[in-house]
Design a protein around this motif. Structure first.
Motif, PDB file in Angstrom:
ATOM      1  N   ASN A   1      -5.508 -39.274 -77.145  1.00 27.54           N
ATOM      2  CA  ASN A   1      -4.158 -38.959 -76.678  1.00 27.54           C
ATOM      3  C   ASN A   1      -3.087 -39.581 -77.565  1.00 27.54           C
ATOM      4  O   ASN A   1      -1.946 -39.129 -77.589  1.00 27.54           O
ATOM      5  CB  ASN A   1      -3.963 -39.448 -75.237  1.00 27.54           C
ATOM      6  CG  ASN A   1      -4.740 -38.601 -74.242  1.00 27.54           C
ATOM      7  OD1 ASN A   1      -5.122 -37.478 -74.536  1.00 27.54           O
ATOM      8  ND2 ASN A   1      -4.992 -39.158 -73.074  1.00 27.54           N
TER       9      ASN A   1
ATOM     10  N   TYR B   1      -1.929 -43.805 -70.555  1.00 25.46           N
ATOM     11  CA  TYR B   1      -2.992 -42.809 -70.699  1.00 25.46           C
ATOM     12  C   TYR B   1      -2.676 -41.850 -71.829  1.00 25.46           C
ATOM     13  O   TYR B   1      -3.531 -41.478 -72.621  1.00 25.46           O
ATOM     14  CB  TYR B   1      -3.152 -42.054 -69.386  1.00 25.46           C
ATOM     15  CG  TYR B   1      -4.298 -41.074 -69.357  1.00 25.46           C
ATOM     16  CD1 TYR B   1      -5.610 -41.511 -69.469  1.00 25.46           C
ATOM     17  CD2 TYR B   1      -4.063 -39.709 -69.211  1.00 25.46           C
ATOM     18  CE1 TYR B   1      -6.667 -40.614 -69.439  1.00 25.46           C
ATOM     19  CE2 TYR B   1      -5.106 -38.810 -69.169  1.00 25.46           C
ATOM     20  CZ  TYR B   1      -6.408 -39.265 -69.284  1.00 25.46           C
ATOM     21  OH  TYR B   1      -7.447 -38.371 -69.258  1.00 25.46           O
ATOM     22  N   LYS B   2      -1.424 -41.450 -71.922  1.00 22.90           N
ATOM     23  CA  LYS B   2      -0.951 -40.685 -73.064  1.00 22.90           C
ATOM     24  C   LYS B   2       0.495 -41.092 -73.331  1.00 22.90           C
ATOM     25  O   LYS B   2       1.153 -41.682 -72.467  1.00 22.90           O
ATOM     26  CB  LYS B   2      -1.049 -39.174 -72.830  1.00 22.90           C
ATOM     27  CG  LYS B   2      -0.171 -38.606 -71.739  1.00 22.90           C
ATOM     28  CD  LYS B   2      -0.493 -37.146 -71.523  1.00 22.90           C
ATOM     29  CE  LYS B   2       0.523 -36.469 -70.609  1.00 22.90           C
ATOM     30  NZ  LYS B   2       1.814 -36.265 -71.253  1.00 22.90           N
TER      31      LYS B   2
ATOM     32  N   GLY C   1      -1.472 -34.641 -67.477  1.00 16.71           N
ATOM     33  CA  GLY C   1      -2.294 -35.819 -67.230  1.00 16.71           C
ATOM     34  C   GLY C   1      -2.832 -35.913 -65.816  1.00 16.71           C
ATOM     35  O   GLY C   1      -3.371 -36.947 -65.427  1.00 16.71           O
TER      36      GLY C   1
ATOM     37  N   ALA D   1      -3.281 -40.984 -65.296  1.00 23.37           N
ATOM     38  CA  ALA D   1      -2.549 -42.138 -65.828  1.00 23.37           C
ATOM     39  C   ALA D   1      -2.698 -43.332 -64.892  1.00 23.37           C
ATOM     40  O   ALA D   1      -2.882 -44.473 -65.338  1.00 23.37           O
ATOM     41  CB  ALA D   1      -1.081 -41.787 -66.035  1.00 23.37           C
TER      42      ALA D   1
ATOM     43  N   GLU E   1      -6.035 -30.823 -68.477  1.00 30.21           N
ATOM     44  CA  GLU E   1      -5.103 -31.903 -68.104  1.00 30.21           C
ATOM     45  C   GLU E   1      -4.123 -32.278 -69.210  1.00 30.21           C
ATOM     46  O   GLU E   1      -2.979 -32.628 -68.952  1.00 30.21           O
ATOM     47  CB  GLU E   1      -5.861 -33.151 -67.675  1.00 30.21           C
ATOM     48  CG  GLU E   1      -6.741 -33.743 -68.765  1.00 30.21           C
ATOM     49  CD  GLU E   1      -7.257 -35.126 -68.401  1.00 30.21           C
ATOM     50  OE1 GLU E   1      -6.461 -36.078 -68.441  1.00 30.21           O
ATOM     51  OE2 GLU E   1      -8.443 -35.235 -68.100  1.00 30.21           O
ATOM     52  N   THR E   2      -4.554 -32.248 -70.469  1.00 30.97           N
ATOM     53  CA  THR E   2      -3.661 -32.466 -71.602  1.00 30.97           C
ATOM     54  C   THR E   2      -4.006 -31.448 -72.680  1.00 30.97           C
ATOM     55  O   THR E   2      -5.055 -30.817 -72.642  1.00 30.97           O
ATOM     56  CB  THR E   2      -3.800 -33.883 -72.185  1.00 30.97           C
ATOM     57  OG1 THR E   2      -5.154 -34.097 -72.608  1.00 30.97           O
ATOM     58  CG2 THR E   2      -3.426 -34.947 -71.157  1.00 30.97           C
TER      59      THR E   2
END
Length: 405
Positions: A345, A309-310, A47, A251, A8-9
């Motif tokens: 993150n 979230y990031k 994300g 997110a 996801e990241t």
């Protein structure tokens, strides 16, 4: 069929793709794509997690968090006891399989007690009277014709909102690419059992249902169904590439969790918290803003918090989060703004803005903690924010048209 798998990241994974495949992936918005050479492309997560069919590609985006933590975040604040269903899956990283299997378990358990029925008001055209004759419509629309009769009656049926939601969610999950065949068969059996239930139009607002004693045993499966249907469609511009599958935007999950958990913690200290608080950037109320959380004490804004979230790094604006928070603080007349990231993150840090003295603090929550420890960390964050509010010297505030100036 080309398989594309990413996390996801993170830094991304190289994949051999044709130019047309790369264009489709980029247009989907669920991953980012950058060329490495003529045939190799770097595919990175944005994300989101889940699985989707895009053209001739099956895209699987693996989560960084354990399955149990994701379900805790998804279900936080809801009094449901579905955690026992997750015990066999703590070691797997296939979120979509877990969700499909857990939903099937809940649906089977619920429907085993009997398919829910209720009275639904129907308007129909019949040859004989059933229920009540719609006299006014009969006269104005049929101009004295004897038949067909326009009637209104109550029908005791399984074709009610609760069953429509369960059936629609089962239909969505059974068509997810790569789903375990045994789970797909169980989901199909659920749709067959509810075969007399109307289809929902996917993409439209979900129909509302009200909790009561009659449908209390449906509550858990209805939460599952609503969550599946909300995440089923991916926001894409009109005319973009078609994406079929199930994708969760982490997110949004993080934002929803923080609004509830941190909001409750702050209200426990004092005042009230307004999620997605409507504010205006300008005095003419032309530019609207919606901070994730605004904490009010004695009727005035005391703190503003935004979940990230990031870090958001829009092209040309690498510090977009800071600019956004500065706008919130300026509009609300607050000396400190709070950005909350998922740990790993973005680092915890603090920036004081030149010329204004506004401080922007970045906090981090460790989502890999056990739930009790994560909530304790949220409480500590709330206490820190409250302490900063009590010691900070705020700029002079005055009430203006459409917001605090």
């Amino acid at each position: 069929m080309t398989a594309v798998s990413v996390t996801e990241t993170g830094p991304g994974t190289p994949h051999s793709l044709s130019p047309s495949q790369a264009r489709l992936l980029a247009a989907s918005s669920i991953v980012s794509v950058e060329p490495l050479d003529d045939t190799t492309w770097l595919v990175s997560g944005t994300g989101k997690v889940g699985v989707a069919q895009i053209g001739d590609m099956t895209v699987r985006i693996e989560p960084k968090l354990p399955i149990g933590r994701i379900f805790f975040l998804l279900g936080y604040g809801r009094k449901f006891a579905w955690q026992d269903d997750l015990v066999p899956y703590e070691t797997t990283d296939d979120l979509v399989h877990v969700l499909a299997d857990a939903f099937a378990r809940q649906a089977e358990r619920t429907l085993r007690r009997g398919v829910l029925q209720d009275y639904v008001q129907r308007d129909d055209e019949l040859a004989v009277v059933r229920g009540r004759l719609r006299e006014r419509e009969q006269l104005t629309r049929r101009f004295g014709q004897v038949t067909p009769l326009l009637v209104r009656y109550d029908d005791f049926t399984i074709d009610i909102v609760e069953n429509q939601l369960v059936r629609a969610a089962a239909q969505v999950m059974r068509h997810v690419p790569g789903l375990d065949p045994s789970v797909a068969r169980r989901l199909r059996a659920i749709t067959v059992l509810l075969d007399d239930v109307s289809d929902l139009v996917l993409g439209q607002q979900l129909p509302a249902w009200r909790s009561n004693r009659r449908n209390a045993h449906y509550e858990t499966v209805l939460w599952f169904a609503a969550m599946i249907l909300r995440h089923r469609s991916i926001d894409l511009p009109a005319g973009s590439v078609e994406v079929n599958g199930f994708i969760i935007n982490m997110a949004k999950v993080f934002e929803d969790f923080l609004e509830k958990a941190l909001g409750d913690a702050l209200e426990h200290i004092d005042g009230r918290v307004s999620p997605q608080d409507p504010q205006w950037l300008d005095v003419d109320s032309a530019v609207k803003m919606n901070p994730d959380l605004v904490w009010y004490r004695s009727g005035k804004p005391a703190a503003v918090i935004d979940a990230k979230y990031k870090a958001e790094k829009v092209a040309g604006y690498p510090n977009a989060d800071l600019y956004q928070m500065l706008a919130y603080c300026t509009s609300l007349g607050l000396p400190i703004g709070h950005l909350v990231y998922a740990k790993g993150n973005e680092a915890e840090t603090s920036h004081v803005v030149r010329g204004s003295g506004v401080e922007i603090r970045a906090h981090a929550l460790d989502l890999e903690l056990m739930p009790v420890d994560l909530l304790a960390q949220v409480d500590e964050m709330a206490a820190t924010i409250a302490q900063l509010v009590s010691t900070a010297v705020a700029p002079k505030q005055c009430r203006g048209v459409g917001g605090w100036l």
